[in-house]
Design an enzyme around this catalytic site. Structure first.
Site, PDB file in Angstrom:
ATOM      1  N   ASP A   1      -0.698   3.991  -3.706  1.00 11.96           N
ATOM      2  CA  ASP A   1      -0.651   3.723  -2.271  1.00 11.96           C
ATOM      3  C   ASP A   1      -1.162   2.306  -2.006  1.00 11.96           C
ATOM      4  O   ASP A   1      -1.516   1.572  -2.928  1.00 11.96           O
ATOM      5  CB  ASP A   1      -1.429   4.770  -1.479  1.00 11.96           C
ATOM      6  CG  ASP A   1      -2.915   4.833  -1.855  1.00 11.96           C
ATOM      7  OD1 ASP A   1      -3.462   3.828  -2.353  1.00 11.96           O
ATOM      8  OD2 ASP A   1      -3.525   5.895  -1.627  1.00 11.96           O
ATOM      9  N   SER A   2      -1.194   1.924  -0.732  1.00 12.64           N
ATOM     10  CA  SER A   2      -1.574   0.555  -0.385  1.00 12.64           C
ATOM     11  C   SER A   2      -3.023   0.238  -0.770  1.00 12.64           C
ATOM     12  O   SER A   2      -3.331  -0.891  -1.155  1.00 12.64           O
ATOM     13  CB  SER A   2      -1.346   0.299   1.105  1.00 12.64           C
ATOM     14  OG  SER A   2      -2.087   1.201   1.884  1.00 12.64           O
TER      15      SER A   2
END
Length: 122
Positions: free
Chosen positions: A78-79
């Site tokens: 994920d980010s």
């Protein structure tokens, strides 16, 4: 901090000066600035070190890491994970990557290109 910045800059700048005598006898000094950062790392070294950083990330299967791998699409990160990888790259290469640049690094390929093209990477 200013002295540390000054020292860092002076380590990477050379200023050769030559004196030239003009036709009327006066001395002129010509100065040309150039980089002395001759110890820039090779692209192969950048590739290997970037891949090692990504492979060492706890949520990554090392067998899936290639120079073309995308952090989210291929590795399922994920980010926040991507931010942690960028921070690890900063530490590995002794760089400070501005936030505006860091958000653009979404793959090993982009990380490799950024680090390789950065004049202060070591």
């Amino acid at each position: 901090m200013a002295s540390a910045l000054r020292s860092a800059i002076l380590r990477h700048i050379r200023v050769p000066a030559t004196q030239v005598v003009s036709a009327n006898g006066s001395r002129l000094t010509a100065v040309r600035l150039m980089s002395s950062h001759d110890d820039h790392i090779t692209k192969d070294e950048v590739i290997n070190r970037v891949l090692d950083v990504v492979k060492c990330f706890p949520k990554v299967d090392p067998s899936k890491v290639t120079p073309e791998v995308h952090f989210e699409k291929d590795l399922g990160l994920d980010s926040l994970d991507t931010v942690e990888i960028v921070m690890a790259l900063e530490e590995e290469f002794k760089l400070e990557i501005p936030d505006k640049e860091a958000v653009r690094i979404e793959s090993c390929e982009q990380a490799i290109e950024y680090v390789y093209n950065h004049p202060m990477s070591s």
